[in-house]
Design a protein around this motif. Structure first.
Motif, PDB file in Angstrom:
ATOM      1  N   ASN A  69       1.555  -1.515   8.113  1.00 19.17           N
ATOM      2  CA  ASN A  69       0.402  -1.549   7.903  1.00 19.17           C
ATOM      3  C   ASN A  69       0.163  -0.398   6.784  1.00 19.17           C
ATOM      4  O   ASN A  69      -0.773  -0.712   5.978  1.00 19.17           O
ATOM      5  CB  ASN A  69      -0.394  -1.064   9.035  1.00 19.17           C
ATOM      6  N   LYS A  70       0.896   0.551   6.490  1.00 19.80           N
ATOM      7  CA  LYS A  70       0.813   1.383   5.310  1.00 19.80           C
ATOM      8  C   LYS A  70       1.296   0.688   3.907  1.00 19.80           C
ATOM      9  O   LYS A  70       0.395   0.953   2.926  1.00 19.80           O
ATOM     10  CB  LYS A  70       1.670   2.665   5.686  1.00 19.80           C
ATOM     11  N   ALA A  71       2.102   0.021   4.178  1.00 16.86           N
ATOM     12  CA  ALA A  71       2.796  -0.689   2.935  1.00 16.86           C
ATOM     13  C   ALA A  71       1.454  -1.756   2.675  1.00 16.86           C
ATOM     14  O   ALA A  71       1.150  -2.135   1.418  1.00 16.86           O
ATOM     15  CB  ALA A  71       3.943  -1.681   3.637  1.00 16.86           C
ATOM     16  N   ALA A  72       0.946  -2.504   3.567  1.00 21.56           N
ATOM     17  CA  ALA A  72      -0.312  -3.255   3.278  1.00 21.56           C
ATOM     18  C   ALA A  72      -1.303  -2.639   2.538  1.00 21.56           C
ATOM     19  O   ALA A  72      -2.064  -3.098   1.654  1.00 21.56           O
ATOM     20  CB  ALA A  72      -0.811  -4.157   4.606  1.00 21.56           C
ATOM     21  N   ARG A  73      -1.568  -1.487   3.055  1.00 23.62           N
ATOM     22  CA  ARG A  73      -2.867  -0.821   2.561  1.00 23.62           C
ATOM     23  C   ARG A  73      -2.480  -0.346   1.137  1.00 23.62           C
ATOM     24  O   ARG A  73      -3.262  -0.420   0.296  1.00 23.62           O
ATOM     25  CB  ARG A  73      -3.000   0.756   3.388  1.00 23.62           C
ATOM     26  N   ILE A  74      -1.468   0.060   0.656  1.00 22.44           N
ATOM     27  CA  ILE A  74      -0.920   0.476  -0.664  1.00 22.44           C
ATOM     28  C   ILE A  74      -1.007  -0.745  -1.525  1.00 22.44           C
ATOM     29  O   ILE A  74      -1.531  -0.648  -2.573  1.00 22.44           O
ATOM     30  CB  ILE A  74       0.671   1.215  -0.605  1.00 22.44           C
ATOM     31  N   LYS A  75      -0.285  -1.814  -1.119  1.00 21.95           N
ATOM     32  CA  LYS A  75      -0.279  -2.984  -1.838  1.00 21.95           C
ATOM     33  C   LYS A  75      -1.711  -3.626  -1.949  1.00 21.95           C
ATOM     34  O   LYS A  75      -2.033  -3.813  -3.334  1.00 21.95           O
ATOM     35  CB  LYS A  75       0.352  -4.239  -1.111  1.00 21.95           C
ATOM     36  N   SER A  76      -2.522  -3.395  -1.127  1.00 20.63           N
ATOM     37  CA  SER A  76      -3.954  -4.012  -1.041  1.00 20.63           C
ATOM     38  C   SER A  76      -4.801  -2.887  -2.346  1.00 20.63           C
ATOM     39  O   SER A  76      -5.693  -3.405  -3.343  1.00 20.63           O
ATOM     40  CB  SER A  76      -4.857  -3.789  -0.051  1.00 20.63           C
ATOM     41  N   SER A  77      -4.533  -1.832  -2.055  1.00 21.05           N
ATOM     42  CA  SER A  77      -5.148  -0.720  -3.152  1.00 21.05           C
ATOM     43  C   SER A  77      -4.754  -0.918  -4.672  1.00 21.05           C
ATOM     44  O   SER A  77      -5.410  -1.013  -5.499  1.00 21.05           O
ATOM     45  CB  SER A  77      -4.939   0.832  -2.804  1.00 21.05           C
ATOM     46  N   LEU A  78      -3.455  -1.287  -4.682  1.00 19.58           N
ATOM     47  CA  LEU A  78      -2.905  -1.636  -6.122  1.00 19.58           C
ATOM     48  C   LEU A  78      -3.678  -3.099  -6.671  1.00 19.58           C
ATOM     49  O   LEU A  78      -3.933  -2.897  -7.922  1.00 19.58           O
ATOM     50  CB  LEU A  78      -1.232  -1.831  -6.143  1.00 19.58           C
ATOM     51  N   MET A  79      -3.431  -3.834  -5.688  1.00 20.20           N
ATOM     52  CA  MET A  79      -3.954  -5.245  -6.108  1.00 20.20           C
ATOM     53  C   MET A  79      -5.619  -5.255  -6.633  1.00 20.20           C
ATOM     54  O   MET A  79      -6.329  -5.732  -7.459  1.00 20.20           O
ATOM     55  CB  MET A  79      -3.739  -6.448  -5.351  1.00 20.20           C
ATOM     56  N   THR A  80      -6.180  -4.495  -5.772  1.00 18.32           N
ATOM     57  CA  THR A  80      -7.610  -4.181  -5.905  1.00 18.32           C
ATOM     58  C   THR A  80      -7.912  -3.657  -7.212  1.00 18.32           C
ATOM     59  O   THR A  80      -8.737  -3.867  -8.122  1.00 18.32           O
ATOM     60  CB  THR A  80      -8.442  -3.434  -4.673  1.00 18.32           C
ATOM     61  N   ALA A  81      -7.217  -2.432  -7.783  1.00 21.85           N
ATOM     62  CA  ALA A  81      -7.164  -1.501  -8.815  1.00 21.85           C
ATOM     63  C   ALA A  81      -6.919  -2.353 -10.039  1.00 21.85           C
ATOM     64  O   ALA A  81      -7.344  -2.237 -11.044  1.00 21.85           O
ATOM     65  CB  ALA A  81      -6.741  -0.437  -8.860  1.00 21.85           C
ATOM     66  N   ALA A  82      -6.000  -3.205  -9.767  1.00 19.53           N
ATOM     67  CA  ALA A  82      -5.285  -4.086 -11.125  1.00 19.53           C
ATOM     68  C   ALA A  82      -6.183  -5.188 -11.441  1.00 19.53           C
ATOM     69  O   ALA A  82      -6.106  -5.764 -12.338  1.00 19.53           O
ATOM     70  CB  ALA A  82      -3.952  -4.849 -10.534  1.00 19.53           C
ATOM     71  N   LYS A  83      -7.268  -5.646 -10.585  1.00 19.53           N
ATOM     72  CA  LYS A  83      -8.346  -6.614 -10.883  1.00 19.53           C
ATOM     73  C   LYS A  83      -9.171  -6.455 -12.191  1.00 19.53           C
ATOM     74  O   LYS A  83      -9.556  -5.380 -12.465  1.00 19.53           O
ATOM     75  CB  LYS A  83      -9.061  -7.124  -9.799  1.00 19.53           C
TER      76      LYS A  83
END
Length: 83
Positions: A69-83
């Protein structure tokens, strides 16, 4: 310090494993920080840094260094910021 031979071996192998895990976890954290700073600075190589960070996060999750779940959170925040 243990006296039994197998316990001594176990202490040594635990130390080696712990050092390896800490090293991999630190590399993941560094990659995520570099990706976030590249996104904020709008750097040219931000997509490469983001993909490298995602790879490091996936590997850390796969090796049970961090929770999935932490991995998913980190990945989500990276992908959201990269948009």
């Amino acid at each position: 310090m243990p006296n039994i031979k197998s316990a001594i071996k176990r202490v040594n192998s635990t130390r080696v494993t712990e050092e390896r895990n800490i090293s991999q976890k630190n590399a993941m954290r560094t990659a995520v920080k570099r990706a976030h700073s590249a996104i904020e600075a709008n750097a040219d190589d931000k997509s490469q840094l983001v993909s490298f960070a995602l790879k490091k996060v996936d590997k850390a999750s796969q090796r049970n260094l961090i929770h999935s779940n932490k991995a998913a959170r980190i990945k989500s925040s990276l992908m959201t910021a990269a948009k």
